[in-house]
Write a protein that holds these residues in place. Structure first.
Motif, PDB file in Angstrom:
ATOM      1  N   ILE B  19       0.837  -1.206   0.000  1.00  0.00           N
ATOM      2  CA  ILE B  19       0.000   0.000   0.000  1.00  0.00           C
ATOM      3  C   ILE B  19       0.865   1.247   0.000  1.00  0.00           C
ATOM      4  O   ILE B  19       0.652   2.201  -0.746  1.00  0.00           O
ATOM      5  N   LEU B  20       1.894   1.199   0.849  1.00  0.00           N
ATOM      6  CA  LEU B  20       2.821   2.310   0.937  1.00  0.00           C
ATOM      7  C   LEU B  20       3.432   2.600  -0.433  1.00  0.00           C
ATOM      8  O   LEU B  20       3.445   3.741  -0.909  1.00  0.00           O
ATOM      9  N   LEU B  21       3.913   1.519  -1.090  1.00  0.00           N
ATOM     10  CA  LEU B  21       4.534   1.687  -2.408  1.00  0.00           C
ATOM     11  C   LEU B  21       3.511   2.235  -3.406  1.00  0.00           C
ATOM     12  O   LEU B  21       3.829   3.103  -4.221  1.00  0.00           O
ATOM     13  N   LEU B  23       0.932   4.122  -2.773  1.00  0.00           N
ATOM     14  CA  LEU B  23       0.725   5.541  -2.507  1.00  0.00           C
ATOM     15  C   LEU B  23       1.875   6.375  -3.053  1.00  0.00           C
ATOM     16  O   LEU B  23       1.677   7.419  -3.681  1.00  0.00           O
ATOM     17  N   ILE B  24       3.085   5.872  -2.803  1.00  0.00           N
ATOM     18  CA  ILE B  24       4.251   6.639  -3.260  1.00  0.00           C
ATOM     19  C   ILE B  24       4.248   6.747  -4.774  1.00  0.00           C
ATOM     20  O   ILE B  24       4.511   7.808  -5.344  1.00  0.00           O
ATOM     21  N   SER B  25       3.896   5.617  -5.431  1.00  0.00           N
ATOM     22  CA  SER B  25       4.019   5.625  -6.891  1.00  0.00           C
ATOM     23  C   SER B  25       2.972   6.527  -7.543  1.00  0.00           C
ATOM     24  O   SER B  25       3.145   6.967  -8.673  1.00  0.00           O
ATOM     25  N   THR B  26       1.867   6.814  -6.823  1.00  0.00           N
ATOM     26  CA  THR B  26       0.928   7.769  -7.399  1.00  0.00           C
ATOM     27  C   THR B  26       1.543   9.165  -7.443  1.00  0.00           C
ATOM     28  O   THR B  26       1.198   9.981  -8.283  1.00  0.00           O
ATOM     29  N   ARG B  27       2.442   9.421  -6.497  1.00  0.00           N
ATOM     30  CA  ARG B  27       3.076  10.728  -6.471  1.00  0.00           C
ATOM     31  C   ARG B  27       4.341  10.769  -7.326  1.00  0.00           C
ATOM     32  O   ARG B  27       4.731  11.791  -7.849  1.00  0.00           O
ATOM     33  N   PHE B  28       5.005   9.612  -7.399  1.00  0.00           N
ATOM     34  CA  PHE B  28       6.285   9.576  -8.101  1.00  0.00           C
ATOM     35  C   PHE B  28       6.482   8.169  -8.632  1.00  0.00           C
ATOM     36  O   PHE B  28       6.890   7.269  -7.902  1.00  0.00           O
ATOM     37  N   SER B  29       6.122   7.994  -9.904  1.00  0.00           N
ATOM     38  CA  SER B  29       6.046   6.625 -10.424  1.00  0.00           C
ATOM     39  C   SER B  29       7.423   5.972 -10.499  1.00  0.00           C
ATOM     40  O   SER B  29       7.554   4.763 -10.419  1.00  0.00           O
ATOM     41  N   GLY B  30       8.466   6.803 -10.607  1.00  0.00           N
ATOM     42  CA  GLY B  30       9.814   6.233 -10.724  1.00  0.00           C
ATOM     43  C   GLY B  30      10.251   5.451  -9.494  1.00  0.00           C
ATOM     44  O   GLY B  30      11.190   4.665  -9.552  1.00  0.00           O
ATOM     45  N   PHE B  31       9.544   5.683  -8.389  1.00  0.00           N
ATOM     46  CA  PHE B  31      10.007   5.082  -7.144  1.00  0.00           C
ATOM     47  C   PHE B  31      10.007   3.565  -7.198  1.00  0.00           C
ATOM     48  O   PHE B  31      10.881   2.912  -6.641  1.00  0.00           O
ATOM     49  N   ALA B  33      10.371   1.698  -9.763  1.00  0.00           N
ATOM     50  CA  ALA B  33      11.197   1.118 -10.814  1.00  0.00           C
ATOM     51  C   ALA B  33      12.227   0.198 -10.172  1.00  0.00           C
ATOM     52  O   ALA B  33      12.737   0.492  -9.095  1.00  0.00           O
ATOM     53  N   PRO B  34      12.500  -0.955 -10.818  1.00  0.00           N
ATOM     54  CA  PRO B  34      13.404  -1.941 -10.224  1.00  0.00           C
ATOM     55  C   PRO B  34      14.718  -1.311  -9.770  1.00  0.00           C
ATOM     56  O   PRO B  34      15.222  -1.618  -8.691  1.00  0.00           O
ATOM     57  N   GLN B  35      15.233  -0.409 -10.604  1.00  0.00           N
ATOM     58  CA  GLN B  35      16.520   0.178 -10.271  1.00  0.00           C
ATOM     59  C   GLN B  35      16.452   0.958  -8.962  1.00  0.00           C
ATOM     60  O   GLN B  35      17.331   0.873  -8.115  1.00  0.00           O
ATOM     61  N   ASN B  36      15.348   1.699  -8.807  1.00  0.00           N
ATOM     62  CA  ASN B  36      15.206   2.473  -7.580  1.00  0.00           C
ATOM     63  C   ASN B  36      14.968   1.562  -6.385  1.00  0.00           C
ATOM     64  O   ASN B  36      15.497   1.787  -5.305  1.00  0.00           O
ATOM     65  N   MET B  37      14.174   0.509  -6.590  1.00  0.00           N
ATOM     66  CA  MET B  37      13.929  -0.415  -5.484  1.00  0.00           C
ATOM     67  C   MET B  37      15.243  -1.041  -5.040  1.00  0.00           C
ATOM     68  O   MET B  37      15.483  -1.238  -3.856  1.00  0.00           O
TER      69      MET B  37
ATOM     70  N   TYR D 176      25.318  12.408   3.254  1.00  0.00           N
ATOM     71  CA  TYR D 176      25.369  11.471   2.140  1.00  0.00           C
ATOM     72  C   TYR D 176      23.956  11.056   1.728  1.00  0.00           C
ATOM     73  O   TYR D 176      23.570  11.112   0.569  1.00  0.00           O
ATOM     74  N   THR D 177      23.173  10.663   2.736  1.00  0.00           N
ATOM     75  CA  THR D 177      21.803  10.233   2.459  1.00  0.00           C
ATOM     76  C   THR D 177      20.980  11.364   1.857  1.00  0.00           C
ATOM     77  O   THR D 177      20.187  11.158   0.937  1.00  0.00           O
ATOM     78  N   GLU D 178      21.178  12.571   2.397  1.00  0.00           N
ATOM     79  CA  GLU D 178      20.419  13.701   1.878  1.00  0.00           C
ATOM     80  C   GLU D 178      20.793  13.974   0.421  1.00  0.00           C
ATOM     81  O   GLU D 178      19.931  14.282  -0.403  1.00  0.00           O
ATOM     82  N   ALA D 179      22.086  13.853   0.122  1.00  0.00           N
ATOM     83  CA  ALA D 179      22.517  14.083  -1.248  1.00  0.00           C
ATOM     84  C   ALA D 179      21.890  13.041  -2.179  1.00  0.00           C
ATOM     85  O   ALA D 179      21.429  13.356  -3.278  1.00  0.00           O
ATOM     86  N   GLN D 180      21.854  11.810  -1.705  1.00  0.00           N
ATOM     87  CA  GLN D 180      21.197  10.757  -2.489  1.00  0.00           C
ATOM     88  C   GLN D 180      19.748  11.106  -2.756  1.00  0.00           C
ATOM     89  O   GLN D 180      19.242  10.947  -3.862  1.00  0.00           O
ATOM     90  N   GLY D 181      19.081  11.577  -1.693  1.00  0.00           N
ATOM     91  CA  GLY D 181      17.675  11.953  -1.825  1.00  0.00           C
ATOM     92  C   GLY D 181      17.504  13.044  -2.878  1.00  0.00           C
ATOM     93  O   GLY D 181      16.583  12.994  -3.694  1.00  0.00           O
ATOM     94  N   LEU D 182      18.421  14.002  -2.876  1.00  0.00           N
ATOM     95  CA  LEU D 182      18.339  15.089  -3.855  1.00  0.00           C
ATOM     96  C   LEU D 182      18.408  14.542  -5.275  1.00  0.00           C
ATOM     97  O   LEU D 182      17.640  14.943  -6.150  1.00  0.00           O
ATOM     98  N   MET D 183      19.332  13.584  -5.480  1.00  0.00           N
ATOM     99  CA  MET D 183      19.490  13.054  -6.831  1.00  0.00           C
ATOM    100  C   MET D 183      18.248  12.280  -7.263  1.00  0.00           C
ATOM    101  O   MET D 183      17.866  12.296  -8.424  1.00  0.00           O
ATOM    102  N   LYS D 184      17.641  11.597  -6.284  1.00  0.00           N
ATOM    103  CA  LYS D 184      16.450  10.811  -6.611  1.00  0.00           C
ATOM    104  C   LYS D 184      15.277  11.711  -6.926  1.00  0.00           C
ATOM    105  O   LYS D 184      14.545  11.496  -7.894  1.00  0.00           O
TER     106      LYS D 184
END
Ligand SMILES: Nc1ncnc2c1ncn2[C@@H]1O[C@H](COP(=O)(O)OP(=O)(O)OP(=O)(O)O)[C@@H](O)[C@H]1O
Ligand SMILES: Nc1ncnc2c1ncn2[C@@H]1O[C@H](COP(=O)(O)OP(=O)(O)OP(=O)(O)O)[C@@H](O)[C@H]1O
Ligand SMILES: [Mg+2]
Ligand SMILES: [Mg+2]
Lengths: 336, 327, 510, 307
Positions: B19-21, B23-31, B33-37, D176-184
């Motif tokens: 559910i969390l994922l 919700l997040i993906s409605t705001r930011f679909s890239g989240f 993505a396998p690479q991001n996971m 470091y974590t904050e910088a990562q967050g910025l890039m994401k």
């Protein structure tokens, strides 16, 4: 019943008050406190100065006030790790009210109210839902401080009215600060509550055997709830003092205090598993920790090194008596 | 099997995470993505490993508040060794980290086992002591990236089959802990000791020794994480991972590890850690101020304990025959 | 040794023998200089009153406790059992009196914890473990899945798991400490069959029980403990039930139950239709001043739960009570105490005594309002009250300031009773008042109960000990599986009627 | 003549920048002859930690306290107390509110730094683009001031957008974590500006780990010794800093001159700072030491062994 079973007169006590005092934990703490005092006095020429000693009390007064209530809570077998976060939330609430233009009495009232409400929240979760207090308060520890962060983010409240400064910066007489007076008053109040009232007796009974206490007609849940309220209230009071002393509120205020307060309580001889401990013990532990911090500070030893000492002291004062008993038992065993 | 899983705590957590994922993906679909996971997993690896170490301690009805200090001390020592002997290969450093971590854990364990001091007091003490020792060994100085050798920093970043070694370390730890906890006598003893210490004695389990082992294992894991942390963030100083112990305990609690001992699964601990890790990673992405993070994880803990307590609530013993059948 | 049987020692060699065993706990000498021999293919019954030391010897035999003196010999070889492992390695296994199981492990794991079958890399072989568990469970006739979580089982099934656990060890000596106490009729017969089978396999069995019928049914020999000492041993065929009782008790039965005839007054407590969703149903009775109302039943019949509901610990789902004719609602112990109902619980260590607090504080805990002023303690008053009531019970203690935990069980019980009398109750409920306490204290407690009744107090006495019920009660209600299974006046009460009602066996056709 | 004891209180012990400043303070002490330096501070960057340290300095009755503050306001009551007891109090690097000190020594003029950090980013972004700021703690006075100054001159750099400001608390791992967050959260990010020596290194590391060295430029304020590697790798094209040794030196000199009465801290006053010349105080009793210096691939190697 046969004749040799005549009713005997059982004495009230076998040991006199003096004998008991001599063997108590507090005596050990007094010895340590005196030692720390003497060492401090010898190692720094600045130690024995009334103003300096007075300044040193600020190192522990606020924490100790919370520690008194925490001691009772731990005696009853519960714990509250959210105290420092309650301080932060109460301080934030005061800052909020201050910005809205309220006067000093209202600010103080706000701090205390928020403290009590937070305590009530913990109390409800623990006593109504029957959740373990250590976990609940790890949760509320994040929650309460988290709310402060949500409200304040990266900003701060400052510009408290000058009348507000008295609580953390004011002196009642000569070097005697308002905080020190509060500390003494609360030490007395809590000592009386825990050691001289029916309520205090109930706290001990609950800590030793909550089921037995319930079976003896004690309203266990209610007593515990009140203890959480008191801990919240004391955190609120500490928040007033600390906010006044710093003159500003940041969400990171009082960070990490919970562990210092628990350390103070345990060092004071309160059994972390509940059932025993005294307020004088906690007072002594507060003095010792305050003096150690101050003494090391005078020698410009970094705070982190002092904490090694406090950590060692914590383990040693609990381990040594046990090791002693074990060694004695082993010796007795060998003889037998 | 499947039915059992659906009713379990883990399923609830998986659902919460999904559910969390969502919700997040409605705001930011890239989240999602396998690479991001994969990168979220990488970020959460250390928390997962520490949560597993903490889990075995909590299973035995103890708690280890010193894990973060242990991590920081071991990390600093490994860092200092690297500065002094930049050519020492990483496996040797890993061995040092495990050994030192286990040793620090063993100190906790001995005090709990032989001196019978309550675990919370022991680890509250060593929490500050270990932290303080870092200052003594380092003289308060930081070890910065440029002082570390290239191989020291490269190890957790090295990619294998698309995942960095750091993530693989977590995967290996999960597998090892699964085997330990489910398939070895010691692992089962953790449950027995925490579930019913009194009965454990009757089955020939040495309660104190079992607890000692739990502390040693948690310590060893902290040690490994010490190296990983220091090399990953390429810095070592007194305060690294300060306060992280509570996050670790929180991950366990959210994962359904009962603080009273004896109950909890590997899956739970991992999911609990992932839950926190996802929130941490997602907040900046979905543009919620990071200042919400603390309050959210606090609420998650409270909800998790409340839910767990509900399902754990001891079924009353049943005397009436009628009621027994109705169950 | 009072009775000895020289012939037996010659014919077979003991599989296990204990000589001169003594064991002391702080304040209690649980065993002094006892000996015990167990022979292959024979069942030795160990009998003795509660607290005689039977379970203590079991714990010594299984390495849980270390004796202060004495030796253990297995197959003629002197050994020591420093822990439970050593004992099971030496071929001694036991079903303990208390359930020593783990609620959150599976049935198979409970059976095999400590000695699970190993497979690849020394890891536990779960498939094999489950299969083995299945075999043993079938052997004892239990229909339980090895993979089930123990928490989900009922008490009888749990007990079957405990039995299976004992049998999972390849042992020459099998000890059973009151194995049938929590079992139903059908399971008990199956257990007897199992004992026969073990006998046939040449195992030496130690069987502890309070039920004489089963002792005479399955035992070959007997050993009697009294107050931690040997009181007799021999072949079961050479002894009668009466002789056994005399050995156990050391004096005749009515000497211990000094029940006086008392004028029974008006009803003080009337219970009607009390029910609880899972524990008891439709319990109705009344209790009169000066009366001792017995509650008999097998362990687990729900008597304690009913009493705790009357005392406000648990909430009933239905029903009402009247005190002296007035409807009363009791939602908490504090309210019960306020209305004059008090409860001396069964589990003294957990529910009765507050170990860690001194004696006088234990006594005054529910009466603090009497000894204090505006909520402030007055120690002198407390000592006065405590002294008054403990003296009435002839308490033995070094001082009133002593931790109650340092007292023997009997004296602890006296403090608990004193605590309740100090509240000056109208109704006192005593749950297994003499469980696990020594003979002297037991007599004192009984005598005192009689005295209280004489003074017009109404007493409910829950007891699983027939002689106690028969000796003390004016009237007895029998409970079975949470329901009333019979009510008998003093003149109607016989041991047989009570036991039949408790076990649900029909009266023999006259 | 009695030795003067001057306490150099830093944000936290162990940070390279402050260690270098301490070197400068010792240099000043040697030059002055009758000065003893007490280099101290908490181990974490908190105001409470600094208050405890300052309290013990007051108790020791030191002659002067020169503090780089973790919090503008929280230290004021304590520092006021110090001044009441006759101790000279100045702040340097990161200042405290005016009531809490006699003067404040900025390492450089604040507008200059504010402009410098955005210019460093903009110079490498001819077509403009998204940049983000990674600061120290939310309560750091100096960082907040610089960011404020930076925002004032943003108009001069059309096309460059500051899309976020995050806080790494001067902790390498958090940064470091904050910088990562910025890039994401900002896939189009072109530069990270970190006006803190801890943050800039951590950000550079995060950028390198994300495989974006050369793509995202990390700039701001850093130490050559700590940044040399990242300049080589291309994660950072350039960064600026003033000499921390000079800063510690100057703060000590000022504290000495005020404590011995050789100068007074008032608006318009000129206070000598030894080899660094003199500082002139503005209406806020603040003054700036020197201009920041820019380091890039051409010169970083020459300085990396110095500080
Ligand atoms: N751990 C202990 N600490 C102190 N006293 C104990 C302990 N275990 C047993 N005792 C005491 O030793 C005596 C013998 O107890 P034991 O359990 O052996 O009796 P038992 O014969 O098994 O009785 P029952 O028939 O009720 O099971 C009792 O007085 C008991 O209170
Ligand atoms: N479902 C159960 N699981 C585990 N233990 C149980 C269960 N039911 C009963 N027991 C245990 O069995 C023993 C006997 O139970 P207990 O004496 O409480 O029964 P009771 O309901 O009070 O009945 P009575 O008072 O009629 O004997 C106790 O030690 C109790 O803890
Ligand atoms: Mg027994
Ligand atoms: Mg019962």
């Amino acid at each position: 019943m046969s004749n040799d079973f005549t009713a005997r007169n059982i004495p009230d006590r076998l040991t006199s008050r003096g004998q008991r005092a001599l063997k108590s934990w507090e005596t050990l703490l007094v010895i340590i406190a005196v030692m720390v005092f003497v060492i401090n006095a010898l190692s720094s020429p600045y130690f024995l100065n009334p103003w300096n000693l007075s300044d040193a009390t600020f190192n522990f007064t606020e924490k100790a006030m919370i520690a008194f209530a925490m001691a009772m809570l731990i005696v009853s077998g519960e714990i509250d790790l959210s105290v420092a976060s309650i301080v932060a939330l109460a301080s934030t609430a005061m800052g909020f009210m201050m910005q809205a233009g309220f006067d000093t009495p209202t600010l103080v009232l706000t701090g205390l109210t928020v403290g009590v409400l937070c305590g009530a929240f913990n109390g409800v979760l623990v006593t109504r839902l029957g959740l373990p207090s250590i976990v609940v308060t790890i949760g509320t520890m994040s929650l309460f401080r988290g709310i402060s962060y949500i409200v304040l983010g990266d900003t701060a409240y400052n510009g408290y009215p000058s009348s507000f400064a008295f609580f953390g910066q004011g002196y009642v007489w000569w070097v005697i600060s308002f905080e020190l007076v509060l500390f003494v008053i609360f030490a007395l109040i809590y000592a009386v509550i825990l050691h001289k009232t029916n309520f205090g007796r109930a706290v001990y009974a609950i800590g030793n055997n909550p089921i037995g206490a319930k079976f003896s007609g004690i309203r266990v849940e209610r007593v515990k709830f009140i203890l959480f309220l008191l801990t919240g209230l004391m955190s609120g009071i500490a928040a007033v003092c600390l906010t006044s002393r710093l003159g500003s509120t940041r969400p990171s205020i009082a960070f990490g205090w919970e562990l210092e307060i628990v350390t103070m309580v345990v060092l004071g001889g309160v059994n972390i598993l509940g059932g025993s401990g005294t307020i004088p013990g906690v007072v002594l532990a507060a003095l010792i920790m305050g003096m150690v911090t101050f003494g090391f500070g005078l020698l410009n030893v970094p705070g982190i090194v002092m904490s090694i000492f406090i950590g060692l002291l914590l383990i040693a004062v609990i381990a040594l008596p046990r090791l002693w008993t074990m060694a004695n038992a082993a010796r007795a065993g060998r003889k037998a | 099997m499947i039915k059992q899983f659906i009713k379990s705590r883990e399923a609830l957590l998986v659902l919460a995470i999904l559910i969390l994922l969502g919700l997040i993906s409605t705001r930011f679909s890239g989240f999602i993505a396998p690479q991001n996971m994969a990168s979220v997993f990488q970020d959460t690896s250390i928390l997962i490993m520490l949560a597993l170490g903490q889990m075995v301690v909590i299973l035995t009805r103890c708690i280890d508040l010193s894990v973060a200090s242990n991590l920081a001390l071991t990390g600093m020592v490994v860092g200092l060794i690297n500065v002094a002997a930049p050519d020492l290969p990483v496996p040797v450093l890993l061995l040092v980290a495990i050994t030192l971590g286990a040793f620090l854990g063993a100190i906790n364990g001995i005090l709990v086992w032989k001196v019978d001091i309550p675990p919370i007091v022991v680890t509250l003490g060593t929490l500050t002591i270990y932290r303080g020792i870092i200052f003594l060994v380092s003289n308060g100085a930081w070890i910065n990236a440029h002082e570390m050798s290239a191989s020291f920093k490269a190890f957790p970043r090295y990619e294998l089959l698309g995942l960095p070694v750091l993530s693989w370390m977590a995967v290996v730890t999960i597998i090892l802990f699964y085997l330990l906890v489910v398939r070895t006598p010691l692992g089962r003893a953790f449950y027995a000791v925490g579930g019913n210490p009194h009965a454990a004695v009757y089955t020939g389990i040495n309660v104190g020794f079992t607890r000692f082992m739990a502390f040693v294992i948690a310590g060893a894991i902290s040690g490994v994480c010490g190296y990983l942390w220091v090399s990953r963030y390429a810095v070592a100083y007194v305060d690294i991972a300060g306060g992280f112990e509570l996050e670790v305990v929180a991950a366990c609690v959210i994962g359904g590890i009962s603080i009273a001992g004896g109950i909890g699964t590997i899956g739970g601990a991992v999911l609990g850690a992932l839950f926190l890790g996802i929130i941490k990673n997602a907040l900046p992405v979905v543009d919620i101020s990071p200042f919400w993070q603390l309050a959210i994880s606090g609420s998650a803990i409270i909800i998790a304990v409340a839910v767990n307590a509900r399902s754990e609530r001891k079924k009353g013993r049943i005397i009436l025959k009628k009621a027994e059948h109705a169950q | 040794m009072l009775t000895s049987d020289p012939t037996a020692h010659k014919t077979t060699k003991a599989a296990l023998s204990l000589r001169g065993i003594s064991k002391e706990f702080p304040g209690v000498k649980a065993l002094s200089d006892v000996s015990l021999n167990l022979y292959p293919g024979q069942v030795t019954a160990l009998v003795g009153e509660n607290g005689a030391g039977k379970s203590t010897i079991v714990k010594i035999l299984t390495g849980i406790y270390q004796p202060n003196a004495g030796t253990i010999e297995v197959a003629g070889q002197k050994t020591e059992f420093p822990n439970a492992h050593a004992a099971s390695a030496a071929g001694v296994t036991a079903i303990h009196q208390e359930t020593v199981l783990f609620d959150d492990l599976s049935v198979a794991e409970n059976i095999f914890i400590g000695h699970a079958p190993r497979g690849l890399f020394g890891l536990i072989d779960r498939a094999k473990m489950n299969a083995n568990a299945q075999t043993i469970l079938e052997q004892v006739g239990a229909d339980i899945k090895p993979t089930a979580r123990l928490r989900d089982l009922g008490i009888a099934s749990k007990h079957m798991v405990a039995i299976s656990r004992a049998l999972s060890v390849d042992a020459q000596v099998v000890i059973m400490d009151e194995p049938t106490a929590a079992l139903s009729h059908k399971e008990i017969t199956e257990l007897y069959d199992l004992v026969e089978k073990l006998k046939a396999d040449g195992k030496a069995i130690l069987f502890i029980s309070h039920k004489f019928d089963e002792i005479f049914r399955i035992a070959d020999r007997y050993t009697v403990f009294r107050d931690g000492q040997m009181a007799g041993e021999g072949l079961i065929e050479n002894v009668s039930e009466d002789e056994l009782v005399t050995m156990m008790v050391g004096r005749s039965v009515d000497q211990i139950y000094p029940k006086k005839e008392v004028e029974i007054g008006d009803p003080i407590l009337t219970v009607s239709g009390y029910s609880h969703p899972t524990e008891f149903e439709d319990m109705s009775f009344d209790l009169r001043e000066g009366e001792i109302l017995g509650f008999y039943g097998l362990v687990g019949a729900g008597r304690s739960e009913l009493m705790q509901a009357l005392f406000g610990i648990t909430k009933p789902s239905k029903g009402a009570i009247k005190i002296a004719g007035e409807i009363a609602i009791v939602r908490s112990p504090a309210e019960a105490i306020g209305r004059g109902i008090v409860y001396v619980p069964e589990d003294r260590g957990k529910q009765g005594a507050i170990i860690g607090l001194p004696i006088f504080q234990n006594v005054t805990l529910p009466s603090l309002h009497k000894t204090s002023k505006q909520g402030f303690l007055k120690l002198a008053e407390e000592f006065k009250l405590a002294r008054e009531y403990t003296a009435r019970l002839d308490l033995r203690a070094a001082s009133l300031d002593q931790d109650i935990g340092e007292l023997s069980g009997g004296n602890q019980q006296k403090v608990v009773i004193a605590k309740w009398l100090a509240t000056q109750p109208r109704v006192i409920i005593v749950d297994e008042p003499t469980k696990g306490i020594d003979i002297g204290s037991k007599a004192a407690v009984h005598e005192f109960m009689g005295e209280l009744a004489t003074n017009g107090l109404a007493i409910i006495m829950v007891s699983s000990e027939l002689p106690e019920i028969l000796g003390m009660a004016d009237r007895t209600i029998v409970m079975r599986e949470g329901r009333k299974a019979g009510e008998f006046t003093r003149s109607e009460m016989t041991a047989e009627k009570l036991v039949r009602a408790a076990a649900g066996i029909k009266e023999k056709a006259a | 003549q009695e030795t003067k004891r001057i306490a150099l209180v830093v944000k936290a012990l162990g940070i390279g920048f402050f260690e270098a400043a301490a070197k400068g303070a010792e240099e000043a002490a040697k030059e002055l002859g009758d000065v003893e330096i007490i280099y101290t501070g908490p181990t974490d960057t908190t105001a409470e930690g600094q208050i405890e340290v300052i309290n013990s300095l007051i108790a020791q009755n030191v002659d002067a306290i020169a503090v780089s503050a973790n919090d503008t306001d929280a230290l004021v009551p304590t520092l006021k107390k110090a001044m009441d007891r006759g101790i000279t109090v100045i702040s340097w690097d990161s200042g405290v509110a005016k009531e809490g000190r006699q003067m404040h020594l900025n390492p450089s003029s604040n507008p200059l730094i504010g402009n410098m950090i955005i210019k460093l980013a903009a110079d490498n972004l001819p077509d403009g683009g998204d940049v983000a700021v990674l600061s120290a703690t939310t309560t750091s006075t100096n960082q907040n001031t610089w960011i404020e100054e930076m925002n004032k001159v943003m108009g001069n750099y059309p096309g460059v957008n500051v899309v976020a400001t995050v806080y790494g608390d001067d902790k390498a791992d958090k940064s470091y974590t904050e910088a990562q967050g910025l890039m994401k959260s900002h896939p189009n990010l072109k530069a990270i500006i970190a006006p803190t020596s801890v943050g800039i290194v951590a950000a550079a590391q995060a950028v390198t780990d994300a495989g974006k060295a050369g793509e995202i430029n990390v700039t701001g304020l850093g130490l050559p010794s700590e940044m040399a590697g990242h300049v080589d790798s291309g994660a950072s094209k350039s960064f600026a800093i003033w000499n921390p040794i000079d800063l510690g030196y100057s703060a000590t000199m000022i504290a000495y001159n005020l404590a011995t009465g050789k100068a007074t801290a008032e608006a318009g006053a000129e206070i000598p700072m030894g080899r660094m010349g003199a500082v002139t105080l503005d209406d806020n009793t603040e003054g700036a030491m020197a201009d920041p210096f820019v380091y890039d691939a051409s010169n970083v190697a020459d300085f990396k062994d110095i500080f």
